[in-house]
Design an enzyme around this catalytic site. Structure first.
Site, PDB file in Angstrom:
ATOM      1  N   LYS A 232       0.816  -1.204   0.000  1.00 10.04           N
ATOM      2  CA  LYS A 232       0.000   0.000   0.000  1.00 10.04           C
ATOM      3  C   LYS A 232       0.860   1.269   0.000  1.00 10.04           C
ATOM      4  O   LYS A 232       1.893   1.334   0.655  1.00 10.04           O
ATOM      5  CB  LYS A 232      -0.928   0.009   1.215  1.00 10.04           C
ATOM      6  CG  LYS A 232      -1.883  -1.175   1.285  1.00 10.04           C
ATOM      7  CD  LYS A 232      -2.893  -1.189   0.163  1.00 10.04           C
ATOM      8  CE  LYS A 232      -3.738  -2.444   0.169  1.00 10.04           C
ATOM      9  NZ  LYS A 232      -4.641  -2.528   1.316  1.00 10.04           N
TER      10      LYS A 232
ATOM     11  N   HIS B  65      -2.111 -12.626  -7.680  1.00 11.51           N
ATOM     12  CA  HIS B  65      -2.148 -11.500  -8.610  1.00 11.51           C
ATOM     13  C   HIS B  65      -1.320 -11.767  -9.859  1.00 11.51           C
ATOM     14  O   HIS B  65      -1.250 -10.917 -10.742  1.00 11.51           O
ATOM     15  CB  HIS B  65      -1.661 -10.221  -7.919  1.00 11.51           C
ATOM     16  CG  HIS B  65      -2.622  -9.728  -6.885  1.00 11.51           C
ATOM     17  ND1 HIS B  65      -2.589 -10.174  -5.581  1.00 11.51           N
ATOM     18  CD2 HIS B  65      -3.669  -8.867  -6.956  1.00 11.51           C
ATOM     19  CE1 HIS B  65      -3.558  -9.580  -4.904  1.00 11.51           C
ATOM     20  NE2 HIS B  65      -4.230  -8.797  -5.713  1.00 11.51           N
TER      21      HIS B  65
END
Length: 765
Positions: free
Chosen positions: A114, A700
């Site tokens: 993040k 991912h």
């Protein structure tokens, strides 16, 4: 007339209709040739620059546009391509660039985490393997393009050297100065070339300066910026901070730069206090971030003008830039298409384009006087006031529950050890049980079915039948693979937060309010605009149906209060924690509804718990205590035999592991594959005595991991964690993956677990 100017710090990349995302995915799928792809990116980029020019922004950023991530852009520009991608060719190319972000057939992707306390993910730079070298000067290319194509004298934007190194991995703390010394000559070269091309200003983003940094770093910062100043003495440097108040205000404002950008929204009180106590250097420009770059609410322009008057007592307005508090990357593009929202809400919204209008109004009001812009100012004030006084924000029964929260149950009846024995007896699971995190592939067929239903082309009955068929198909697939604890697949859900917001009171949903989360992954965060309340059960129907198809346990899947909070656009008229508690009480009723319906494994996901962590360490403890309380208010009323799971992913967990333990979840699953098992090193020094699953592979990436890779991951994890408490699972949900790769990866995961059960049995015997 006051000669005040305006600036933007960055604009959303994705386009009003997500044309950026569509081009990216078409290129990855081989449907778009490289030249056509690059031309499409250029068209989008120029369109955004032209819009800012038309809105009257004086200083327009260039090089804020990216084909994936702006931090990855710096790594790639500096030749920091990990050696595992060398097989893709000697010359850096788009293949290398996207492989770093997404992985390749032979190499895992770089770590993703993040961006400070936002829901944007950046690709973590890897230092140490290669000597950095300037491959190409991206800021210069962006500057020349804007000038030649549109006549814009742009302000090149670049992540500053201090922040870039702070966000990187591959070195020990004591090596940081050495790493900075290796990177700095590249920044020097970039700035020297910008100066030679006639660039007037460059924006160096240093958001790390609002975090709690060591005081000894101030000397390093001074050396960094002294060297940059010497390298390009005619180039004006804007050191830009955002997301909070700057640490060490007196020292930072004395750095050898020409301007300092401060956040007067999220760091308002501290930055105003510092400005009043210490003043502001007479030889610098102040970038006054007074329009919220992260929130979607219309500004109270009267209040902002009052704030500018306060700032003007310390800094002459001809040295002030009116600008957003941060890049507008974090908000949707425009409210123009939002015809379905209730007027009381729509009138109170401002997305990126509207925020540029707010900057224009403030600038003109300072130049011409408030009276000249009074009508527009009054409209904004009335919109904010009308929403605040609406019934949506006056639900006293919800507010009373939150006010009395400390009187509500917030701990399980029995400690974990007792619950564990009861749950083992009830569920009779094998050693190292296997499960998934929740979602399965959202195929084109699933998306089309949902769209047809939403448009009214499909009846509710037809859509429900379709969803049940998907659930049944994947229950059988899971049983065939041999998973121990199943999930229903979440085919009825567009997004793990949006789904719940649609069923709770106090939420609204935009038609086109998309923002970038990572890569081409865009999300449409719900808008929490009123008091949040439970209306009726939200997940029991699909979960109970799935459980009816199998004798194996099926987990109920919920999104936790902090994740719903942090992944939504949250109202700004009350403290965020009050909204978190409202959500928690609503979710508690859903947990109870699942348990009453016979679903006694319930996963309450909190992947965003850490991203809400304040950037100042002094505020961490309060946030974590309130976050833990919100989670436990949601989950503590169930019986001992009901097993509560939670999940977290893609952030640094080491410094909040005590709070994770305090959640008192029976099982937590945590991402570790993309961070290359770094969390495991924490468990080598600190025990964890609750149920835990560490992600065995990166969801991912389309790459299918081998059995051997996952066995190796288990080897290290189970050398420090209790075999009896350990679960086997992927990193995260599987909604973005294809069917074939999902089945192949899970099949390998189950095979790896079966191999390791034999090892564990030998260890435990």
């Amino acid at each position: 007339m006051t000669n005040v100017q305006s600036a933007s710090l960055g604009y959303p990349r994705i386009g009003e209709n997500r044309e950026w995302k569509k081009a990216l995915e078409a290129f990855w799928a081989g449907k778009l040739e490289e030249q056509e792809f690059l031309q499409t990116m250029k068209s989008i980029r120029l369109k955004h620059l032209k819009l800012q020019q038309e809105k009257g922004i004086d200083w327009i950023p260039v090089n804020d546009f990216s084909m994936y991530d702006h931090v990855l852009d710096v790594s790639f520009m500096f030749g920091l391509i990990p050696q595992r991608f060398d097989s893709l060719g000697d010359k850096p190319s788009l293949k290398h660039y996207f492989a770093m972000a997404r992985g390749s057939d032979n190499a895992t992707a770089c770590e993703m985490t993040k961006w400070f306390n936002t829901n944007y993910h950046y690709i973590v730079p890897e230092l140490g393997e290669k000597q950095p070298v300037l491959v190409h000067n991206r800021p210069l290319e962006a500057y020349l393009e804007a000038k030649q194509e549109l006549g814009i004298e742009g302000r090149p934007v670049l992540v500053g050297p201090y922040t870039f190194v702070q966000l990187s991995k591959g070195y020990q703390p004591e090596q940081r100065q050495q790493v900075l010394d290796g990177i700095l000559p590249l920044y020097v070269q970039v700035l020297a070339e910008l100066q030679a091309a006639g660039v007037q200003w460059v924006q160096l983003d240093e958001p790390a300066l609002v975090t709690t940094l060591p005081e000894e770093d101030l000397a390093s910062l001074n050396l960094i910026y002294s060297e940059l100043r010497s390298a390009a003495p005619q180039l004006k440097l804007m050191l830009q901070t955002y997301f909070d108040a700057v640490e060490y205000y007196p020292a930072v404002t004395q750095l050898p730069v020409d301007g300092i950008g401060l956040d007067f929204v999220h760091g308002k009180a501290d930055n105003v206090r510092a400005l009043e106590q210490h003043g502001f250097p007479q030889d610098k420009v102040l970038g006054a971030g007074i329009i919220d770059g992260r929130g979607i609410w219309r500004a109270d322009l009267n209040s902002e003008l009052n704030l500018l008057e306060t700032i003007a007592k310390q800094v002459a307005l001809d040295r002030v830039l009116i600008q957003p508090s941060s890049s507008l990357l974090h908000v949707p593009v425009s409210t123009k298409g939002e015809s379905k929202l209730e007027p009381v809400l729509l009138d109170a919204l401002a997305f990126a384009e509207e925020k540029l209008d707010e900057i224009r109004i403030l600038k003109q009001a300072l130049q011409q006087g408030r009276e000249a812009l009074q009508q527009e100012i009054d409209i904004a004030e009335a919109a904010v006031k009308t929403l605040n006084q609406s019934l949506h924000r006056q639900k006293t029964h919800v507010q009373q529950l939150v006010a009395n929260r400390h009187e509500e149950p917030s701990s399980r009846t029995s400690p974990f050890e007792i619950r564990f024995d009861k749950q083992q007896e009830k569920w009779q699971l094998p050693l190292l049980p296997t499960t998934t995190i929740g979602s399965f592939p959202q195929t084109t067929e699933v998306r089309k079915a949902r769209q047809s239903w939403r448009k009214g082309e499909w009846s509710q009955e037809r859509y429900q039948t379709f969803i049940q068929e998907e659930i049944a198909k994947w229950i059988k697939i899971q049983e065939d693979i041999g998973l121990d604890v199943l999930v229903h697949g979440e085919f009825e859900r567009t997004d793990m937060v949006e789904f719940f917001g649609e069923k709770l009171g106090g939420f609204a949903f935009t038609s086109g309010g998309w923002v970038q989360s990572y890569g081409s992954r865009c999300v449409k965060p719900p808008v929490i605009y009123g008091d949040v309340e439970f209306l009726k059960p939200m997940t029991t129907e699909e979960t109970v149906y799935a459980q009816s198809l199998t004798t194996k346990p099926v987990k109920g899947m919920l999104t936790g209060p902090l994740t719903i909070l942090n992944w939504s656009f949250v109202r700004n008229d009350i403290p965020r924690e009050e909204t978190a508690f409202q959500i928690a009480f609503a979710l508690r009723q859903e947990v109870e509804a699942l348990e009453q319906a016979g679903i006694e494994m319930i996963q309450v996901d909190e992947p965003a718990l850490r991203e809400g962590l304040p950037l100042k360490k002094s505020r961490h403890q309060h946030y974590l205590e309130e976050a833990v309380l919100a989670f436990k208010l949601s989950t503590s009323t169930v019986s001992d035999t009901t097993q509560i799971h939670t999940h977290m992913c893609y952030c640094e967990f080491h410094d909040i592991i005590d709070s994770i333990r305090a959640l008192d979840a029976d099982v937590i699953s945590i991402e570790t594959s993309r961070s290359h098992g770094e969390l495991i090193s924490h468990f080598e020094e600190h025990t964890y005595d609750l149920g835990i699953g560490l992600g065995m592979y990166d969801i991912h990436s389309p790459r299918v991991p081998s059995v051997e890779e996952m066995v190796s991951m288990m080897d290290r994890a189970l050398s420090v964690l209790d075999h009896k408490l350990f679960w086997i699972n992927p990193d995260c949900g599987l909604k973005t993956r294809g069917l074939a790769e999902t089945v192949a990866s899970l099949d390998n995961m189950v095979k790896a677990a079966q191999i390791y059960r034999k090892k564990s049995a030998a260890v435990l015997s």
